[in-house]
Design a protein around this motif. Structure first.
Motif, PDB file in Angstrom:
ATOM      1  N   ALA A   1     -28.254 -19.373   3.856  1.00 54.10           N
ATOM      2  CA  ALA A   1     -27.988 -19.070   2.447  1.00 54.10           C
ATOM      3  C   ALA A   1     -26.868 -19.971   1.933  1.00 54.10           C
ATOM      4  O   ALA A   1     -26.062 -20.487   2.712  1.00 54.10           O
ATOM      5  N   THR A   2     -26.834 -20.149   0.612  1.00 55.95           N
ATOM      6  CA  THR A   2     -25.789 -20.943  -0.023  1.00 55.95           C
ATOM      7  C   THR A   2     -25.015 -20.060  -0.996  1.00 55.95           C
ATOM      8  O   THR A   2     -25.607 -19.317  -1.778  1.00 55.95           O
ATOM      9  N   LEU A   3     -23.692 -20.159  -0.918  1.00 56.26           N
ATOM     10  CA  LEU A   3     -22.793 -19.381  -1.762  1.00 56.26           C
ATOM     11  C   LEU A   3     -22.099 -20.325  -2.732  1.00 56.26           C
ATOM     12  O   LEU A   3     -21.616 -21.385  -2.344  1.00 56.26           O
ATOM     13  N   THR A   4     -22.058 -19.924  -3.977  1.00 54.87           N
ATOM     14  CA  THR A   4     -21.301 -20.670  -4.983  1.00 54.87           C
ATOM     15  C   THR A   4     -20.598 -19.669  -5.888  1.00 54.87           C
ATOM     16  O   THR A   4     -20.957 -18.490  -5.925  1.00 54.87           O
ATOM     17  N   TYR A   5     -19.598 -20.144  -6.588  1.00 50.76           N
ATOM     18  CA  TYR A   5     -18.818 -19.275  -7.469  1.00 50.76           C
ATOM     19  C   TYR A   5     -18.943 -19.735  -8.917  1.00 50.76           C
ATOM     20  O   TYR A   5     -18.961 -20.922  -9.195  1.00 50.76           O
ATOM     21  N   VAL A   6     -19.006 -18.758  -9.832  1.00 51.24           N
ATOM     22  CA  VAL A   6     -18.939 -19.036 -11.267  1.00 51.24           C
ATOM     23  C   VAL A   6     -17.616 -18.416 -11.711  1.00 51.24           C
ATOM     24  O   VAL A   6     -17.527 -17.223 -11.987  1.00 51.24           O
ATOM     25  N   TYR A   7     -16.577 -19.248 -11.722  1.00 51.39           N
ATOM     26  CA  TYR A   7     -15.227 -18.750 -11.981  1.00 51.39           C
ATOM     27  C   TYR A   7     -15.081 -18.168 -13.381  1.00 51.39           C
ATOM     28  O   TYR A   7     -14.377 -17.174 -13.576  1.00 51.39           O
ATOM     29  N   ALA A   8     -15.753 -18.737 -14.375  1.00 48.24           N
ATOM     30  CA  ALA A   8     -15.644 -18.239 -15.747  1.00 48.24           C
ATOM     31  C   ALA A   8     -16.155 -16.806 -15.876  1.00 48.24           C
ATOM     32  O   ALA A   8     -15.656 -16.032 -16.692  1.00 48.24           O
ATOM     33  N   ASP A   9     -17.151 -16.446 -15.058  1.00 49.50           N
ATOM     34  CA  ASP A   9     -17.729 -15.092 -15.106  1.00 49.50           C
ATOM     35  C   ASP A   9     -17.229 -14.196 -13.985  1.00 49.50           C
ATOM     36  O   ASP A   9     -17.686 -13.064 -13.856  1.00 49.50           O
ATOM     37  N   SER A  10     -16.339 -14.684 -13.148  1.00 51.15           N
ATOM     38  CA  SER A  10     -15.860 -13.937 -11.970  1.00 51.15           C
ATOM     39  C   SER A  10     -17.049 -13.429 -11.150  1.00 51.15           C
ATOM     40  O   SER A  10     -17.155 -12.246 -10.845  1.00 51.15           O
ATOM     41  N   THR A  11     -17.929 -14.354 -10.796  1.00 45.78           N
ATOM     42  CA  THR A  11     -19.151 -14.001 -10.090  1.00 45.78           C
ATOM     43  C   THR A  11     -19.359 -14.913  -8.888  1.00 45.78           C
ATOM     44  O   THR A  11     -19.190 -16.130  -8.981  1.00 45.78           O
ATOM     45  N   ALA A  12     -19.727 -14.310  -7.770  1.00 41.66           N
ATOM     46  CA  ALA A  12     -20.133 -15.060  -6.584  1.00 41.66           C
ATOM     47  C   ALA A  12     -21.659 -14.974  -6.522  1.00 41.66           C
ATOM     48  O   ALA A  12     -22.229 -13.883  -6.622  1.00 41.66           O
ATOM     49  N   VAL A  13     -22.327 -16.104  -6.367  1.00 39.20           N
ATOM     50  CA  VAL A  13     -23.786 -16.141  -6.347  1.00 39.20           C
ATOM     51  C   VAL A  13     -24.235 -16.571  -4.957  1.00 39.20           C
ATOM     52  O   VAL A  13     -23.876 -17.660  -4.486  1.00 39.20           O
ATOM     53  N   LEU A  14     -25.009 -15.722  -4.299  1.00 36.64           N
ATOM     54  CA  LEU A  14     -25.539 -16.001  -2.966  1.00 36.64           C
ATOM     55  C   LEU A  14     -27.046 -16.102  -3.073  1.00 36.64           C
ATOM     56  O   LEU A  14     -27.714 -15.165  -3.509  1.00 36.64           O
ATOM     57  N   GLY A  15     -27.573 -17.245  -2.701  1.00 41.46           N
ATOM     58  CA  GLY A  15     -29.011 -17.452  -2.817  1.00 41.46           C
ATOM     59  C   GLY A  15     -29.561 -18.139  -1.586  1.00 41.46           C
ATOM     60  O   GLY A  15     -28.852 -18.358  -0.604  1.00 41.46           O
ATOM     61  N   PRO A  16     -30.843 -18.514  -1.632  1.00 43.26           N
ATOM     62  CA  PRO A  16     -31.466 -19.216  -0.509  1.00 43.26           C
ATOM     63  C   PRO A  16     -30.739 -20.531  -0.244  1.00 43.26           C
ATOM     64  O   PRO A  16     -30.050 -21.064  -1.122  1.00 43.26           O
ATOM     65  N   LEU A  17     -30.885 -21.046   0.944  1.00 44.49           N
ATOM     66  CA  LEU A  17     -30.224 -22.284   1.331  1.00 44.49           C
ATOM     67  C   LEU A  17     -30.617 -23.404   0.374  1.00 44.49           C
ATOM     68  O   LEU A  17     -31.800 -23.635   0.119  1.00 44.49           O
ATOM     69  N   ALA A  18     -29.623 -24.074  -0.186  1.00 42.19           N
ATOM     70  CA  ALA A  18     -29.867 -25.172  -1.126  1.00 42.19           C
ATOM     71  C   ALA A  18     -30.560 -26.321  -0.399  1.00 42.19           C
ATOM     72  O   ALA A  18     -30.411 -26.488   0.815  1.00 42.19           O
ATOM     73  N   THR A  19     -31.302 -27.125  -1.143  1.00 42.66           N
ATOM     74  CA  THR A  19     -32.053 -28.217  -0.530  1.00 42.66           C
ATOM     75  C   THR A  19     -31.140 -29.287   0.052  1.00 42.66           C
ATOM     76  O   THR A  19     -31.523 -29.970   0.989  1.00 42.66           O
ATOM     77  N   TYR A  20     -29.932 -29.430  -0.488  1.00 40.18           N
ATOM     78  CA  TYR A  20     -28.977 -30.372   0.086  1.00 40.18           C
ATOM     79  C   TYR A  20     -27.573 -29.791  -0.053  1.00 40.18           C
ATOM     80  O   TYR A  20     -27.311 -28.953  -0.917  1.00 40.18           O
ATOM     81  N   ALA A  21     -26.683 -30.219   0.827  1.00 37.86           N
ATOM     82  CA  ALA A  21     -25.312 -29.707   0.831  1.00 37.86           C
ATOM     83  C   ALA A  21     -24.540 -30.261  -0.355  1.00 37.86           C
ATOM     84  O   ALA A  21     -24.595 -31.449  -0.652  1.00 37.86           O
ATOM     85  N   GLU A  22     -23.828 -29.375  -1.049  1.00 32.66           N
ATOM     86  CA  GLU A  22     -22.991 -29.788  -2.175  1.00 32.66           C
ATOM     87  C   GLU A  22     -21.540 -29.497  -1.817  1.00 32.66           C
ATOM     88  O   GLU A  22     -21.248 -28.529  -1.115  1.00 32.66           O
ATOM     89  N   PRO A  23     -20.622 -30.307  -2.328  1.00 38.18           N
ATOM     90  CA  PRO A  23     -19.220 -30.151  -1.926  1.00 38.18           C
ATOM     91  C   PRO A  23     -18.571 -28.833  -2.358  1.00 38.18           C
ATOM     92  O   PRO A  23     -17.662 -28.352  -1.702  1.00 38.18           O
ATOM     93  N   HIS A  24     -19.013 -28.226  -3.462  1.00 36.34           N
ATOM     94  CA  HIS A  24     -18.367 -27.004  -3.951  1.00 36.34           C
ATOM     95  C   HIS A  24     -19.161 -25.742  -3.639  1.00 36.34           C
ATOM     96  O   HIS A  24     -18.925 -24.696  -4.235  1.00 36.34           O
TER      97      HIS A  24
END
Length: 127
Positions: free
Chosen positions: A18-41
């Motif tokens: 799985a891939t985790l990312t944050y939406v700081y403006a909305d104070s939300t952590a989004v956990l979804g399926p593994l992204a197709t490529y690795a991103e730095p953030h």
């Protein structure tokens, strides 16, 4: 270099699912399926760490499911299936069956048709 992406958590070498990312403006952590490529953030997590994920107080966690993965049936789904099987196995009502379609003059099955429970056996026109 390994082709399998690993969990981003320190000292965890399990494969990422799985891939985790944050939406700081909305104070939300989004956990979804593994992204197709690795991103730095973004952070790649293994199954154990993705299940145990918690967010800071006041933040929301949005878990996106992978549409290709089969979903597990819920209790309501299993109960609905059991009820449908019970309904199909119930014998037909005698009063409703008299003179209805597929029935002979005496209220029984039409010629060439035999009923067994909720199934019907039709005879071949050749026999």
């Amino acid at each position: 270099m390994s082709l399998v992406r690993r969990c981003s958590r320190t000292a965890c070498g399990r494969p990422a699912v799985a891939t985790l990312t944050y939406v700081y403006a909305d104070s939300t952590a989004v956990l979804g399926p593994l992204a197709t490529y690795a991103e730095p953030h973004c952070y790649d997590l293994c199954a154990e760490h993705s299940e145990r994920l918690t967010a800071p107080r006041g933040w929301d966690v949005v878990r996106l499911s992978d549409g290709s993965a089969p979903s597990r049936p819920s209790g309501d789904d299993l109960e609905a299936l059991a009820n449908a099987v019970r309904e199909a196995a119930r014998p037909p009502e005698r009063a409703a069956g008299a003179g209805g379609p597929g029935h002979g003059q005496n209220g029984g099955p039409a010629t060439g048709e035999t009923r067994r429970g909720h199934l019907r056996v039709l005879r071949s026109p050749d026999s």
